[in-house]
Design an enzyme around this catalytic site. Structure first.
Site, PDB file in Angstrom:
ATOM      1  N   GLU A 149      -8.677  -3.226   8.754  1.00 31.51           N
ATOM      2  CA  GLU A 149      -7.366  -2.765   8.283  1.00 31.51           C
ATOM      3  C   GLU A 149      -7.320  -1.255   8.189  1.00 31.51           C
ATOM      4  OE1 GLU A 149      -4.201  -1.542   5.431  1.00 31.51           O
ATOM      5  OE2 GLU A 149      -6.359  -1.251   5.258  1.00 31.51           O
ATOM      6  N   GLU A 150      -8.387  -0.666   7.665  1.00 33.22           N
ATOM      7  CA  GLU A 150      -8.414   0.779   7.461  1.00 33.22           C
ATOM      8  C   GLU A 150      -8.470   1.535   8.784  1.00 33.22           C
ATOM      9  OE1 GLU A 150      -7.740   1.905   4.735  1.00 33.22           O
ATOM     10  OE2 GLU A 150      -8.428   0.558   3.144  1.00 33.22           O
TER      11      GLU A 150
ATOM     12  N   HIS B 174      -8.558  -7.747   3.663  1.00 28.75           N
ATOM     13  CA  HIS B 174      -9.516  -7.099   4.575  1.00 28.75           C
ATOM     14  C   HIS B 174     -10.789  -6.722   3.834  1.00 28.75           C
ATOM     15  CE1 HIS B 174      -8.839  -2.851   3.207  1.00 28.75           C
ATOM     16  NE2 HIS B 174      -7.623  -3.293   2.940  1.00 28.75           N
TER      17      HIS B 174
ATOM     18  N   GLU C 245      -3.233  -6.841  -1.197  1.00 26.82           N
ATOM     19  CA  GLU C 245      -3.679  -5.467  -0.994  1.00 26.82           C
ATOM     20  C   GLU C 245      -3.861  -4.757  -2.333  1.00 26.82           C
ATOM     21  OE1 GLU C 245      -4.807  -3.078   0.491  1.00 26.82           O
ATOM     22  OE2 GLU C 245      -4.651  -3.346   2.656  1.00 26.82           O
TER      23      GLU C 245
ATOM     24  N   ASP D 200      -9.736  -2.107  -3.062  1.00 23.62           N
ATOM     25  CA  ASP D 200      -9.162  -2.047  -1.710  1.00 23.62           C
ATOM     26  C   ASP D 200     -10.240  -2.316  -0.670  1.00 23.62           C
ATOM     27  OD1 ASP D 200      -7.462  -1.554   0.425  1.00 23.62           O
ATOM     28  OD2 ASP D 200      -7.773   0.614   0.344  1.00 23.62           O
TER      29      ASP D 200
END
Length: 932
Positions: free
Chosen positions: A254-255, A208, A281, A220
């Site tokens: 994603e977050e 992501h 990830e 991330d």
């Protein structure tokens, strides 16, 4: 007097002390701990010191070897091709080009913001450039083929999509039910395939490009994005994979609770071709990435092909319990796509996870190379060797897997594990039958009680640190510090149990052998119990049981050899000494080398694996909530580490007798006292690279008229009263404390994480009035919230009521220009709605519904039907909280002001007042309540 009794034969033992061969009263094989009357006191103490020094040095060496293997990373490759062969190679330099641009040049990429849109456009541009490079390379190699007459190979078909969808799904987290809606959620998709046959079956890679609040997201998950981009470069410029296509998903949400992955796997046209998922990830910035979730045998076996394996089924089992407060897109692919696959993540040094410090410069050298080469090997194997259409990819947890110090990867079925464990059980039984193992009820019980004491004793220290000294989390700044803070107490507790269980009627050697045998029996039972329960993690107990059984059998063989040597000497001397007596004394001993044989494999492997446990657990305590018993959790982890590192040390404590053991316990208690004093007075839990996480929210409540700053922390460590006092002076008001449990709606903007937060609340109204140059505002008593324009609004449409059923229907229409991440909550007894998920309760229920919208998505709608016992006027009371698109940038470059109030900068002031040992996540929200 017989000649033998006038002569002493000595030879050096491995532990440094003399092995004495005397008469039947003084025979022993590894030191003078039996015939203490034969040695002066000083010489006996020297022998004990040498033995302990050698034993502990041996353990330290194992820990050092495991440490080096655990944290080793490959050398980064900086060029695109091998300079000797010209072959395409995975380049860390190329990955860092993407991680650097995304995290530094673009920065925070929260869903719905302009920077997220910029990241999307950047990736699309870079993918098109890779597509053009692939065309050029294909043309070049085709020309070379014509020139040389070589047989050409087909290059992959390079296809791209940009998906934008609306949808909904349910997301449960830590017992909280969250209903998710998303609008204009974006995915970027690339497919490489060999043609129509390959298109039918695909491997999906996912990463992501969005980030969470307050983080530029280099690890991330710009790292995963960069790895996928580099894989596209390599795979698109060489002959296509022959069996299956590869789909690269760059998901934009994603977050926001995994919206984009849900959108792809439930709505995209390629979803039906996906057979397996590899998810990339990160929650750390250093060390190797780990395989921490895997759910099918073929995919686990495929992982055996990677050059740098790192993973264990223990992580898989622990993650499945929900103890680790984390989740990934892997969940959506499994739940909604019924897929199997591999979930791989960087996890070491997660102190920087979801903070402003997640920067490209903090990514360890070799980390992108490690993740990239592993992923490339997986894709090439699955794409060329595995027939995904005919391979059984059913989900299963009945697979044992683990890497061996990163050298190679082992996987086998639970059925195979049962057979192996039966064989190990047979070895343990053989040791018992041949009297190599001599456990007693007392010695076995002492091992069990020692294990309990190793956990209880450090918890007493934790209790003193938290309740008496009031200095929690003093170990937080380094992953190894809990072992120092709690380790001496854990050892003292274990050794105290052994002191109390020591059989004074038996010799030191008999106690030593009996306890070592009890340890073997203890782990044999543990292995059998875990195997019976069907736990794939039972292999760990099997490793201990096998090694200790082997060590005891070795010990018996070793002592038989020494016994035979003694008998030979005795017969030659014709002394007439009884062989039976000497045999009994000799065979009740433990040779020093037995500890090496018994411990070298399980202790090395445990150290290697336990570093992962510390890497995960210590930083995790910084974000598990203010009510978490963090010190007690780490006391338990430390005790588990101490006991499991080398259980035979329990037997070794009996080697020099009960009085020596008593002195060791006293020394450990003194050491623990010194550590307690130093840790409670000198250690500080937080610093710049191990920061305390503080959350700040500037909330403007349009219903109550309040403008408040909430400051919260997510760990039980000190929030530092001087920090709060500085904020009180800054905003010219007194802070009040608010419990998150009693005020669950305070942090609705980040629900469900809000359940971990307690707050200090400051009224910013006096500050704004004192700072504004607008005298009308400064002197007015009207709520400042009246100055807010374009606030989110809820409107009820298509309202109807059925008097026969008592059901009221309505459509909620939300408009939120310049706001993102809206959250509504209400209480109702729903009977139907327009969301795709089932209604979670048939009774009256508290609903929280979060909406995430892509860039320029400024509204959504929701249809509801609920029981209205008061009739058509029984309206729904809905509270909405919305996050502003300004006021959360980690560089504090923008902040929306109240109209007409001038340049106040509440959040900018707060950011500047925050010391560097605090990682501040901040944002501005508005809230209001509507009767619909």
């Amino acid at each position: 007097m017989p000649v033998l009794k006038q002569r002493t034969t000595r030879r050096k033992g491995l532990s440094g002390e003399n092995i004495l061969l005397l008469d039947e009263k003084t025979i022993f094989s590894s030191g003078a701990h039996e015939a203490h009357h034969q040695y002066p006191v000083g010489r006996k103490q020297k022998s004990a010191l040498v033995s302990w020094s050698l034993f502990l040095s041996f353990l330290f060496l194992l820990a050092l070897i495991a440490y080096q293997r655990h944290y080793s990373l490959p050398t980064p490759i900086l060029q695109d091709r091998d300079p000797q062969t010209g072959a395409l190679v995975f380049s860390e330099a190329n990955v860092r080009k993407y991680t650097g641009h995304l995290s530094k040049d673009i920065g925070l990429r929260l869903v719905g913001t302009a920077s997220a849109d910029e990241a999307e456009k950047y990736l699309v541009k870079e993918i098109k450039a890779l597509q053009q490079q692939a065309k050029v390379e294909a043309a070049r190699q085709t020309d070379d083929t014509v020139t040389t007459g070589a047989e050409g190979a087909m290059f992959p078909k390079f296809e791209t999509w940009v998906q934008v969808e609306d949808g909904s799904h349910r997301f449960d987290f830590m017992s909280k039910v969250v209903m998710k809606m998303y609008t204009n959620m974006t995915n970027i998709i690339v497919r490489l395939s060999c043609g129509p046959e390959c298109d039918k079956n695909a491997i999906l890679l996912n990463a992501h490009y969005d980030t969470t609040l307050g983080s530029p997201g280099a690890a991330d998950d710009a790292l995963g994005v960069g790895v996928q981009m580099e894989l596209i470069r390599i795979l698109s410029q060489q002959p296509a994979l022959t069996k299956n296509s590869v789909i690269f998903l760059f998901n934009g949400g994603e977050e926001s609770l995994q919206d984009a992955s849900h959108s792809f796997i439930t709505q995209h046209e390629l979803r039906g071709t996906v057979r397996a998922i590899i998810n990339l990830e990160s929650c750390g910035t250093t060390g190797p990435e780990i395989l921490f979730q895997a759910n099918s045998r073929p995919m686990i076996d495929a992982y055996r092909k990677v050059p740098y394996p790192h993973g264990t089924v223990i992580a898989n089992d622990v993650f499945a319990t929900g103890i680790i407060l984390s989740d990934t897109d892997f969940r959506q692919f499994v739940d909604h796509g019924n897929l199997t696959g591999l979930d791989m993540a960087v996890y070491t040094n997660s102190y920087l996870y979801h903070t402003h410090l997640d920067l490209n410069e903090h990514l360890a050298s070799g980390l992108p190379q490690h993740m990239g080469e592993n992923t490339l090997a997986l894709v090439q194997y699955l794409g060329n060797k595995v027939d995904l259409a005919n391979t059984n990819l059913e989900k299963t947890s009945s697979v044992v897997f683990y890497d061996v110090l990163g050298f190679f990867f082992v996987s086998y079925s639970v059925n195979t594990a049962v057979l192996l464990h039966l064989a190990i059980g047979g070895l343990a039984l053989f040791a018992l039958v041949t009297t190599a193992s001599r456990p007693t009820i007392k010695s076995t019980l002492s091992v069990l009680v020692s294990a309990a004491a190793s956990l209880i004793a450090p918890n007493l220290v934790a209790l003193l640190l938290v309740k008496v000294a009031q200095t929690p989390m003093r170990w937080f700044s380094h992953e190894w510090l809990p072992l120092l803070v709690f380790g001496p107490a854990s050892l003292a507790g274990m050794f105290l149990v052994q002191y109390l269980f020591h059989d004074s009627k038996a010799s030191h050697s008999a106690n030593e052998l009996s306890v070592l045998s009890g340890i073997q029996f203890f782990f044999s039972v543990a292995m059998a119990s875990a195997t019976y329960a069907g736990l794939a993690s039972s292999y760990m107990g099997a490793l201990y049981a096998f090694s200790y059984s082997l060590g005891l059998i070795y010990n018996q063989k070793r002592l038989i050899g020494v016994q035979q040597q003694y008998n030979s000497i005795k017969n030659n001397d014709n002394s007439g000494i009884s062989r039976s007596n000497s045999k009994v004394n000799m065979m009740a001993s433990v040779d020093f080398t037995t500890y090496i044989v018994a411990s070298i494999i399980p202790s090395t492997y445990f150290f290697y694996s336990a570093y992962s446990l510390l890497d995960i657990m210590v930083p995790l305590t910084g974000r598990t909530g203010v009510d978490t018993f963090a010190d007690h959790i780490m006391a338990v982890v430390s005790g588990l580490f101490i006991f499991s590192a080398c259980p035979p040390i329990l037997a070794f404590t009996h080697r020099f007798g009960q009085q020596a053991l008593k002195r060791i316990i006293g020394g450990l208690l003194l050491l623990q006292l010194a550590v307690f004093i130093l840790s409670s007075t000198c250690l500080q839990p937080f610093d710049k690279m191990h920061p305390k996480r503080i959350y700040a929210q500037h909330l403007r409540n349009l219903t109550s008229g309040e403008t408040l700053v909430y400051v919260a922390h997510a760990d039980p460590g000190p929030i530092y009263e001087n920090y709060v006092q500085n904020l009180e002076q800054l905003f010219e008001t007194k802070a009040t404390w608010r419990s998150g449990v009693q005020n669950p709606g305070d942090w609705n903007a980040i629900y469900p994480f809000s359940q971990f937060l307690d707050s200090f609340v400051l009224d910013t109204t006096p500050f704004i009035r004192s700072q504004t140059k607008n005298q009308t505002i400064a002197k007015s008593t009207r709520p400042l919230t009246e100055l807010i324009q374009d606030a989110p609004k809820l409107v009820a449409e298509n309202v109807s009521f059925d008097p026969q059923t008592g059901l009221r229907r309505l459509r909620i229409l939300c408009t939120h220009p310049n706001y993102i991440l809206t959250v509504i909550n209400f209480d109702a007894q729903l009977t139907s709605w327009s969301l795709s998920s089932d209604i979670p309760s048939k009774d009256r229920f508290h609903y929280v519904i979060r909406n995430a919208g892509g860039y320029r998505a400024d509204g959504w709608r929701l249809d509801l039907e609920y029981k209205a016992p008061k009739g058509p006027d029984d309206k729904l009371r809905v509270e909405i909280t919305s996050m502003e698109t300004e006021g959360f940038d980690w560089r504090a470059e923008s902040e929306r002001e109240l109209v007409g109030s001038g340049e106040i900068g509440v959040m900018r002031k707060l950011v500047k007042a925050t010391p560097d040992f605090i990682a501040l996540t901040y944002f501005s929200t508005v809230a209001s309540t509507f009767e619909l």
